[in-house]
Write a protein that holds these residues in place. Structure first.
Motif, mmCIF file in Angstrom:
data_model
loop_
_atom_site.group_PDB
_atom_site.id
_atom_site.type_symbol
_atom_site.label_atom_id
_atom_site.label_comp_id
_atom_site.label_asym_id
_atom_site.label_seq_id
_atom_site.Cartn_x
_atom_site.Cartn_y
_atom_site.Cartn_z
ATOM 1 N N VAL A 1 0.885 -1.160 0.000
ATOM 2 C CA VAL A 1 0.000 0.000 0.000
ATOM 3 C C VAL A 1 0.920 1.206 0.000
ATOM 4 O O VAL A 1 1.792 1.336 0.871
ATOM 5 N N GLY A 2 0.769 2.064 -1.005
ATOM 6 C CA GLY A 2 1.640 3.232 -1.123
ATOM 7 C C GLY A 2 0.847 4.498 -1.344
ATOM 8 O O GLY A 2 -0.269 4.467 -1.850
ATOM 9 N N ILE A 3 1.440 5.607 -0.934
ATOM 10 C CA ILE A 3 0.847 6.927 -1.153
ATOM 11 C C ILE A 3 1.695 7.634 -2.208
ATOM 12 O O ILE A 3 2.915 7.761 -2.047
ATOM 13 N N ASP A 4 1.048 8.074 -3.293
ATOM 14 C CA ASP A 4 1.738 8.797 -4.363
ATOM 15 C C ASP A 4 2.446 10.014 -3.761
ATOM 16 O O ASP A 4 1.817 10.808 -3.061
ATOM 17 N N ILE A 5 3.762 10.172 -4.018
ATOM 18 C CA ILE A 5 4.510 11.247 -3.365
ATOM 19 C C ILE A 5 4.184 12.628 -3.928
ATOM 20 O O ILE A 5 4.541 13.622 -3.324
ATOM 21 N N PHE A 6 3.491 12.698 -5.061
ATOM 22 C CA PHE A 6 3.160 14.001 -5.626
ATOM 23 C C PHE A 6 1.702 14.399 -5.442
ATOM 24 O O PHE A 6 1.403 15.555 -5.201
#
Length: 159
Positions: free
Chosen positions: A61-66
């Motif tokens: 599960v990742g959060i888009d860094i932009f």
């Protein structure tokens, strides 16, 4: 031999890759991973046991860094995933234009004028208020996979 000169249109960059491969089983929380062609910071990793057909699977599960969107991916732990090259650079803030672009001073004395103000409201107000008060501000720019965005702010005192 040929007397003609050949001119080539150069549309390529230096050839450095935007990502590098890393085995899925070695990627940890707070690392980076590319999910659906977006650079993401990993916020959760869970690994399933090896099943009937052999592979343990990693659920990322990742959060888009932009843009801050949540993305998920499931990859066999023995397979390679793309990991983005993420760099952070500090620049001194010189000016904020009317159309929302910032003028930044690079380390070699040049200016960088192609960045917009951040979309994060609290960071945006901090930058505008600090600049309006005449403070000396240093912004941190995160860049990855051909995108750049202001992600942090430091106040280094009055001018």
């Amino acid at each position: 031999m040929s007397d003609e000169e050949h001119h080539f249109e150069s549309k390529a960059d230096a050839g450095a890759s935007k990502t590098y491969p890393q085995q899925a089983g070695t990627i940890r929380k707070n690392g980076y991973i590319v999910i659906k062609n977006r650079p993401c910071k990993v916020v959760e990793v869970s690994t399933s046991k090896t099943g009937k057909h052999g592979h343990a699977k990693c659920h990322f599960v990742g959060i888009d860094i932009f843009n801050g969107k949540k993305l998920e991916d499931i990859v066999p732990s023995s397979h390679n995933c793309d990991v983005p090259h993420v760099t952070r650079t500090d620049y001194q803030l010189i000016d904020i234009s009317e159309d929302g672009f910032v003028s930044l001073l690079t380390e070699n004395g040049n200016t960088k004028d192609d960045l917009k103000l951040p979309t994060d409201d609290s960071l945006l107000t901090q930058i505008k208020d600090g600049f309006g008060e005449g403070k000396d501000l240093v912004v941190t720019v995160m860049s990855s996979m051909g995108e750049e965005q202001i992600c942090a702010l430091k106040d280094i005192g009055p001018k």
